[in-house]
Scaffold this motif. Structure first.
Motif, PDB file in Angstrom:
ATOM      1  N   ASN A  47     -72.565  27.891  44.788  1.00  0.00           N
ATOM      2  CA  ASN A  47     -71.990  27.295  43.587  1.00  0.00           C
ATOM      3  C   ASN A  47     -71.496  25.879  43.875  1.00  0.00           C
ATOM      4  OD1 ASN A  47     -70.807  27.432  40.810  1.00  0.00           O
ATOM      5  ND2 ASN A  47     -68.918  27.215  41.988  1.00  0.00           N
ATOM      6  N   PHE A  50     -74.450  23.344  44.268  1.00  0.00           N
ATOM      7  CA  PHE A  50     -75.077  23.025  42.988  1.00  0.00           C
ATOM      8  C   PHE A  50     -74.144  22.212  42.084  1.00  0.00           C
ATOM      9  CE2 PHE A  50     -78.130  26.314  44.178  1.00  0.00           C
ATOM     10  CZ  PHE A  50     -79.312  25.681  43.816  1.00  0.00           C
ATOM     11  N   SER A  54     -74.813  18.480  40.802  1.00  0.00           N
ATOM     12  CA  SER A  54     -74.685  18.121  39.376  1.00  0.00           C
ATOM     13  C   SER A  54     -73.738  16.952  39.195  1.00  0.00           C
ATOM     14  CB  SER A  54     -74.146  19.309  38.574  1.00  0.00           C
ATOM     15  OG  SER A  54     -75.101  20.306  38.470  1.00  0.00           O
TER      16      SER A  54
END
Length: 177
Positions: A47, A50, A54
């Motif tokens: 998590n 990513f 982002s």
């Protein structure tokens, strides 16, 4: 329903897997807790990466918060792997404080709703039980961790039994050729 009936065996496998997991959690609670912490650590790392990725792809407004969130998640994942005992204890404290704060809010809501609803005492009692549960977790964290694993195990067994029963009920709905 007919489509579900055709794959009734998948529901059966899910149920059997849940029962096996539940039994193993009850037999080996310490290992189960460690595995849950490791899964949390792996999730937090993935998590985090990513989210960090982002963050570098978003505009300037949301970039900083995504980058910070990604870094915090990666650090949480690393901590889970390096110090699994601390991670499991932190999880217990999150549950304990959540139970206390939500219990207090339920008590306050029950008191405020006295003039609006009947049997508001049920909400007040539920809130009080939640507060007591949270306090007990804080007083006896070791027993609390073991209890959480047992609850997961019992839930998994009961859920698995329900899925097995459902699979055979659904199987009866399949068209006969």
């Amino acid at each position: 329903m007919e489509q579900l009936a055709r794959v009734w065996w998948m529901v059966l496998i899910r149920g059997i897997a849940a029962i096996i997991f539940g039994i193993l959690a009850l037999i080996w609670p310490a290992i189960t807790l460690l595995v849950l912490v490791i899964f949390f650590g792996a999730y937090a790392l993935v998590n985090g990466f990513f989210t960090l990725f982002s963050g570098f792809r978003h505009d300037a407004k949301s970039r900083a918060w995504l980058i910070i969130s990604g870094i915090v998640s990666i650090l949480a994942g690393i901590i889970a792997f390096v110090w699994p005992g601390i991670t499991s204890l932190a999880l217990l404290y999150v549950v304990a404080f959540w139970a206390i704060f939500s219990g207090v809010s339920e008590i306050v809501a029950g008191i405020q709703m006295r003039k609006v609803i009947e049997n508001e005492w049920v909400l007040i009692v539920a809130g009080a039980l939640s507060v007591i549960f949270g306090i007990l977790l804080l007083i006896w964290p070791g027993a609390g961790l073991l209890t959480l694993v047992w609850l997961v195990g019992v839930f998994a067994v009961l859920y698995g039994v329900a899925m097995v029963v459902l699979s055979f009920k659904v199987k009866k709905l399949a068209p006969q050729h």
